[in-house]
Scaffold this motif. Sequence first.
Motif, PDB file in Angstrom:
ATOM      1  N   GLN A  19       0.768  -1.370  -0.216  1.00 16.85           N
ATOM      2  CA  GLN A  19       0.354  -0.103  -0.403  1.00 16.85           C
ATOM      3  C   GLN A  19       0.957   1.243   0.401  1.00 16.85           C
ATOM      4  OE1 GLN A  19      -3.251  -1.788  -0.097  1.00 16.85           O
ATOM      5  NE2 GLN A  19      -3.856  -1.186   2.274  1.00 16.85           N
ATOM      6  N   PRO A  20       0.559   1.845  -0.738  1.00 15.94           N
ATOM      7  CA  PRO A  20       1.413   3.351  -1.175  1.00 15.94           C
ATOM      8  C   PRO A  20       1.541   4.491   0.000  1.00 15.94           C
ATOM      9  CG  PRO A  20      -0.007   2.676  -3.156  1.00 15.94           C
ATOM     10  CD  PRO A  20      -0.112   1.949  -2.123  1.00 15.94           C
ATOM     11  N   CYS A  21       0.722   4.451   0.497  1.00 13.64           N
ATOM     12  CA  CYS A  21      -0.131   5.809   1.680  1.00 13.64           C
ATOM     13  C   CYS A  21      -0.488   5.541   2.597  1.00 13.64           C
ATOM     14  CB  CYS A  21      -0.902   6.221   0.712  1.00 13.64           C
ATOM     15  SG  CYS A  21      -2.125   5.526   0.051  1.00 13.64           S
ATOM     16  N   ARG A  22      -0.468   6.286   3.466  1.00  8.31           N
ATOM     17  CA  ARG A  22      -0.500   5.885   5.096  1.00  8.31           C
ATOM     18  C   ARG A  22      -1.689   6.017   5.400  1.00  8.31           C
ATOM     19  NH1 ARG A  22       3.413   9.577   8.539  1.00  8.31           N
ATOM     20  NH2 ARG A  22       2.604   8.773   9.862  1.00  8.31           N
ATOM     21  N   ILE A  23      -2.221   5.097   5.081  1.00  8.00           N
ATOM     22  CA  ILE A  23      -4.198   4.512   5.578  1.00  8.00           C
ATOM     23  C   ILE A  23      -3.618   5.193   7.363  1.00  8.00           C
ATOM     24  CG2 ILE A  23      -6.102   3.181   4.846  1.00  8.00           C
ATOM     25  CD1 ILE A  23      -4.028   2.584   2.883  1.00  8.00           C
ATOM     26  N   LYS A  24      -5.047   5.237   7.258  1.00  6.15           N
ATOM     27  CA  LYS A  24      -5.357   5.883   8.793  1.00  6.15           C
ATOM     28  C   LYS A  24      -6.586   4.430   8.634  1.00  6.15           C
ATOM     29  CE  LYS A  24      -3.220   9.448  11.374  1.00  6.15           C
ATOM     30  NZ  LYS A  24      -3.493   9.324  12.756  1.00  6.15           N
ATOM     31  N   ALA A  25      -6.747   3.681   9.788  1.00  5.91           N
ATOM     32  CA  ALA A  25      -8.395   3.069   9.885  1.00  5.91           C
ATOM     33  C   ALA A  25      -8.483   3.633  11.785  1.00  5.91           C
ATOM     34  CB  ALA A  25      -8.061   1.588   9.767  1.00  5.91           C
ATOM     35  N   GLU A  26      -9.756   2.934  11.613  1.00  5.57           N
ATOM     36  CA  GLU A  26     -10.107   3.278  13.558  1.00  5.57           C
ATOM     37  C   GLU A  26     -10.771   1.804  13.946  1.00  5.57           C
ATOM     38  OE1 GLU A  26     -12.253   8.009  14.228  1.00  5.57           O
ATOM     39  OE2 GLU A  26     -12.968   6.228  14.797  1.00  5.57           O
ATOM     40  N   PHE A  27     -11.163   1.079  15.135  1.00  2.02           N
ATOM     41  CA  PHE A  27     -11.506   0.178  14.546  1.00  2.02           C
ATOM     42  C   PHE A  27     -11.614  -0.457  16.795  1.00  2.02           C
ATOM     43  CE2 PHE A  27      -7.862  -1.778  17.114  1.00  2.02           C
ATOM     44  CZ  PHE A  27      -6.565  -1.402  16.709  1.00  2.02           C
ATOM     45  N   ASP A  28     -12.691  -1.035  17.000  1.00  9.64           N
ATOM     46  CA  ASP A  28     -12.840  -1.127  18.562  1.00  9.64           C
ATOM     47  C   ASP A  28     -12.576  -2.763  19.171  1.00  9.64           C
ATOM     48  OD1 ASP A  28     -15.402   1.190  19.362  1.00  9.64           O
ATOM     49  OD2 ASP A  28     -14.245   0.224  20.651  1.00  9.64           O
ATOM     50  N   PHE A  29     -12.868  -2.907  20.393  1.00  8.71           N
ATOM     51  CA  PHE A  29     -12.263  -3.626  20.975  1.00  8.71           C
ATOM     52  C   PHE A  29     -13.999  -4.237  21.934  1.00  8.71           C
ATOM     53  CE2 PHE A  29      -8.332  -5.439  19.995  1.00  8.71           C
ATOM     54  CZ  PHE A  29      -7.415  -3.655  20.014  1.00  8.71           C
ATOM     55  N   ASN A  30     -14.753  -3.793  21.382  1.00 15.99           N
ATOM     56  CA  ASN A  30     -15.306  -4.012  21.915  1.00 15.99           C
ATOM     57  C   ASN A  30     -16.802  -5.739  22.187  1.00 15.99           C
ATOM     58  OD1 ASN A  30     -16.215  -2.084  23.641  1.00 15.99           O
ATOM     59  ND2 ASN A  30     -17.696  -0.710  22.082  1.00 15.99           N
ATOM     60  N   ARG A  31     -17.441  -5.639  22.944  1.00 20.10           N
ATOM     61  CA  ARG A  31     -18.207  -7.725  22.714  1.00 20.10           C
ATOM     62  C   ARG A  31     -19.351  -7.233  21.204  1.00 20.10           C
ATOM     63  NH1 ARG A  31     -17.381 -10.887  26.951  1.00 20.10           N
ATOM     64  NH2 ARG A  31     -16.019  -9.955  28.463  1.00 20.10           N
ATOM     65  N   GLU A  32     -19.644  -6.205  22.194  1.00 21.77           N
ATOM     66  CA  GLU A  32     -20.834  -6.595  20.872  1.00 21.77           C
ATOM     67  C   GLU A  32     -20.119  -6.289  18.986  1.00 21.77           C
ATOM     68  OE1 GLU A  32     -20.915  -5.682  23.761  1.00 21.77           O
ATOM     69  OE2 GLU A  32     -21.459  -3.361  23.420  1.00 21.77           O
ATOM     70  N   SER A  33     -20.514  -6.061  18.648  1.00 24.72           N
ATOM     71  CA  SER A  33     -20.665  -5.932  16.903  1.00 24.72           C
ATOM     72  C   SER A  33     -20.976  -4.628  16.524  1.00 24.72           C
ATOM     73  CB  SER A  33     -20.138  -7.175  16.192  1.00 24.72           C
ATOM     74  OG  SER A  33     -21.290  -7.646  16.690  1.00 24.72           O
ATOM     75  N   ARG A  34     -20.650  -3.577  15.942  1.00 27.88           N
ATOM     76  CA  ARG A  34     -21.301  -2.663  16.236  1.00 27.88           C
ATOM     77  C   ARG A  34     -21.245  -2.407  14.463  1.00 27.88           C
ATOM     78  NH1 ARG A  34     -19.104   1.738  19.892  1.00 27.88           N
ATOM     79  NH2 ARG A  34     -19.361   1.197  21.269  1.00 27.88           N
ATOM     80  N   PRO A  35     -21.794  -3.382  13.758  1.00 28.91           N
ATOM     81  CA  PRO A  35     -21.636  -3.307  11.866  1.00 28.91           C
ATOM     82  C   PRO A  35     -21.457  -1.323  11.720  1.00 28.91           C
ATOM     83  CG  PRO A  35     -24.085  -4.219  12.774  1.00 28.91           C
ATOM     84  CD  PRO A  35     -23.106  -3.397  13.653  1.00 28.91           C
ATOM     85  N   GLY A  36     -20.175  -1.172  10.750  1.00 30.45           N
ATOM     86  CA  GLY A  36     -20.778   0.137  10.344  1.00 30.45           C
ATOM     87  C   GLY A  36     -19.882   1.198  10.988  1.00 30.45           C
ATOM     88  N   GLU A  37     -19.519   0.445  11.613  1.00 29.37           N
ATOM     89  CA  GLU A  37     -18.443   1.883  12.728  1.00 29.37           C
ATOM     90  C   GLU A  37     -17.249   1.713  12.139  1.00 29.37           C
ATOM     91  OE1 GLU A  37     -19.931   2.619  15.721  1.00 29.37           O
ATOM     92  OE2 GLU A  37     -18.543   3.552  16.335  1.00 29.37           O
ATOM     93  N   GLY A  38     -16.803   3.027  12.333  1.00 28.60           N
ATOM     94  CA  GLY A  38     -15.428   2.625  11.995  1.00 28.60           C
ATOM     95  C   GLY A  38     -14.785   3.749  10.583  1.00 28.60           C
ATOM     96  N   ARG A  39     -14.026   4.217   9.831  1.00 31.78           N
ATOM     97  CA  ARG A  39     -13.532   4.811   9.522  1.00 31.78           C
ATOM     98  C   ARG A  39     -12.558   4.384   8.324  1.00 31.78           C
ATOM     99  NH1 ARG A  39     -12.124   9.838   9.217  1.00 31.78           N
ATOM    100  NH2 ARG A  39     -12.167   9.867  12.005  1.00 31.78           N
ATOM    101  N   LEU A  40     -12.538   4.635   7.288  1.00 30.73           N
ATOM    102  CA  LEU A  40     -11.458   4.295   6.743  1.00 30.73           C
ATOM    103  C   LEU A  40     -10.593   5.920   5.813  1.00 30.73           C
ATOM    104  CD1 LEU A  40      -9.201   1.578   5.731  1.00 30.73           C
ATOM    105  CD2 LEU A  40     -10.812   2.067   3.747  1.00 30.73           C
TER     106      LEU A  40
END
Lengths: 424, 309
Positions: free
Chosen positions: A395-416
Motif C-alpha cells: 500500500q503506497p500511502c499512509r492509511i488510517k483506520a479506526e477499530f474497536d475492541f467491543n464485545r458486541e459488534s457494531r456494523p458500520g463503525e469505523g472509518r477508512l
Amino acid sequence: MQAAAQTTQCSKAEGEKRGTPALRKDTSVDAALEGKSLRSARARLILYNLARHNEPSSIAPAVAAQGPVISSILRFASRAPKLTSSCWQPAIELSGGGGGGGGGTRVQKAANCSFCQSTDPDDLASVDAAVLINIPQPRRKRFTGFPRLPDHPPPRASASLPPPPRTLMESGRLWRTSSAAHLKAGETLLDKLLDSGLYTGEITELSGGPGAGKSQVCFAAAVHTAHRLRQSVIYVDTAGGLSAGRLLQMLRVQTDQTEEQMEALQRIRVFRVFDIFSLLGCLHDLRCGGLQQASLGGGSVKAVIVDSVSAIISPTLGGKQNEGMSLMMQVAGTLKTIAKDFNVAVLVTNHVTRGAGGEVLAGLGLSWSHVPRTRVLLERSEGRRTATLVKSSRQPCRIKAEFDFNRESRPGEGRLGGERATGS
Amino acid sequence: MTETGAQLFARLDARRSLADIEPSLFPEACGPQHGEVVELHGLEGTGKTELLYHLLCRCILPAEAGGMAVEVVFVDTDYSLDMLRLVTILENRLAAGLSTSRPESSGECSEEAALQSCLSRLLVVHCGSSSQLLLTLHYLETSLSSRPRLSLLLIDSISAFYWQDRCGGGESVARQEDKLIKCSELLARLLRDYRITVFATSHAIRRNYKNFDSSSSSSSSPSYAEYEQPYLCRPWQRLVTHRLLCSRGTAGANMAAAAACAEKQSRRQAFTVHCTSSSSSSSSSSSSKGTKAHKSSCFYVTDGGVVFI
C-alpha cells in the motif's frame, strides 16, 4: 591459622572457594612448615574428593592454582616418607601450624577418608589442623568427535526458479487476520490496512504505546489462525501478558462448542522467555526442527508471534557496547530466516518513542526499522483507537483506520481515511 | 591460470554494458560502465528494494518488452526478495511490452513462456552471515566464467551484517571490518576480471548531526543529507563510483513536475533519488578527475514497478 582452619572446617560442604581465600591470607603455614624437618613434621596430607587421582604430581598443578600456600604444602608432602599412594585418596587435609596450632584444633573426619578411618593413633595424633579442600576433578572425557554445530541451512543457489504459480495465492499463502467477532467492526478495516492480512515470509510489526492494544491484536490473530484457519501458532510471550482465559473468552465469542475451543487452544503453543539469550535459544530451537514438532492438531505452524520483542532488546541497547545491536540483528536475522524458510508469518510488537520533531515513532531505532516489511502504528486517544500504516511495500500511502475492541459488534463503525502523501 | 585468446575475448568483451540501464537515474553520459559499483543508500521505506526490482526487470526482460535480456545474480542478505512482487512487475511489463510488439500472438502460453525465460535469467542466493557472503562471492567466480551473459550483480544489502561484524571483531576495528574488506577486495577483483556491474543497497543507520540544523527540523521529511553518513569500511567506499541517496517525498527542484503528477495520482507516495557520480572517465565538461556529477529524480511506485516522474 587456628581461625582459618576452623572456618574451613565449618564449611566442609562448601568446597575450595571458601577455603582458599582463608588460606591465601595466611602465609604463616608456609613459614611454619619450612622450618620443620621431614621426620618431625606434623604434616599429613589427605586428599579429599580426588578419587580418580593416583599420582600426586598431577594434583599439584591443579591445586597450585588454589594458592601458593597449598602448593608449598604439597611439595612438602610429596617428600614425606610415610605417605603412600593409598593415602592420597580420598582427601587432602592440611595440617601443620607449629606452635600456633597446638592441640586445640579438632580433626574433622572426612567421611570417605581412608586416612582418617585409620586407627593408628600415631597418624591421627600428628594431625594438628585439618583444612578441607575441595579440588575439582579435571574432567577427562573421552574424545567423541567435534561438538555438533547446529545445522544452518546452507546458502541456496538455485540455477533456475520453479515455475511461477498461476495465481498469486499459492506462493504467498495469503491469509486473513484477526476476525474475532468483537473485532468485527475493525476487523475488515485492519485487514484492509494490511492489504488483506498478514503475509507469510515476512515480518509485520505493530507498534504502539502502553494500552494501545498491541497484545489484543496479537491474541486476536492467534485465535483466528488457530480456530478459523486450523493452523498452529507459536506465541512467544516476553512480557507475561498472555493469559489463556482471555484467549478462551475470545474463542467463546466465535464458537460455542467446547471441543472446538479446546482444539483451537491446543494449537497455540506458548513459550515464555524473559531475556534475549533465551529468546535466541528458543528461536534457534524452532529453526532446527522445533517447528515440525510444534505442529499439533494436524495443521502446520503458520504464524509466529513475538509479543514485545522490544521489551527484551531495549535493555541491551544503549551505551557504547555493540553487543546489544548485534544481538538485535541476530534476532532479526533468525526471525527472517524462520519466516522465509518455513513460510510463516511473523508478527512482532514494539514500543514507541518520540522523534526529534515530537512525532511518535516506533522504537528500537534506525537499525531495526529496516527489518520489518510492514509496520502499523496503533494509537489510542479520547477513547478511539486508530491504526496507521507506516510502512508497506504494497500500500503506497499512509492509511488510517479506526477499530474497536467491543464485545458486541457494531456494523458500520469505523472509518477508512486516506492521507495525501506528504512524506511525513 | 591460463586461458586461450578466445576465452580472454569472451571474458572481457562479451558482457553487455549497462550504461543505459536507467538514464533518468544517472547524470548525462554517466551511466554505470563496466566494472563500476552503484550504492543505493537510504532509510527504511524509501524505495531501495523497489529500485532494485526495477533494474532487475529491466535486465531480464526480453528486448521486445523493453529489456536487455542479460543474466543477473541477486545476492539476498536481508531475506527481502519478494517473488510475488517481482512476478507481478514482470507480468505487467511483459503484458504491456508484448501486446504492443506482437498484438496477434499474445496468448497466455506465450506470456507464460516469456515469464519462464525471464526467470531463468535470474539466480538468487541467500546469505545468513558475512562469511557466507564471502563464500558466495568466491562461488560466483565459477558462475561468471561459465555464463558470458551475466553482467549484473545485485546485493541487497551489503550492510546487513554490520552490527554482527562489529560485535564479533571485539575491540579492534581492523578485525571488525575484516570480512567486509575481504568481500570488497574480492568484488574489486571480479569487477576487474569479468567487467560486470554491481548494484548494492545499504541501510542508513547513522545520523549526520553535523549538517543538522534547526531549520530543517521543522520540515516533515528528513532530507537525504542527514542520513548519508557512510559507515562501511574504506575499501568498499573506494569501490563505489555512483552513490544514489534515496528519500521519501519530493525534492524542491522537481516540485512543479511532481505537483502536476501528484494531482493526478493523489494517493501516490513519491520518492526522491539523488545521484552522485564520481566516475573518473566522464567525458562531459568536468576535466579533472575529482569532480562529481549530480542528478535528482523522482519516482513513485505502481503495480507495474517504479515509474519515474
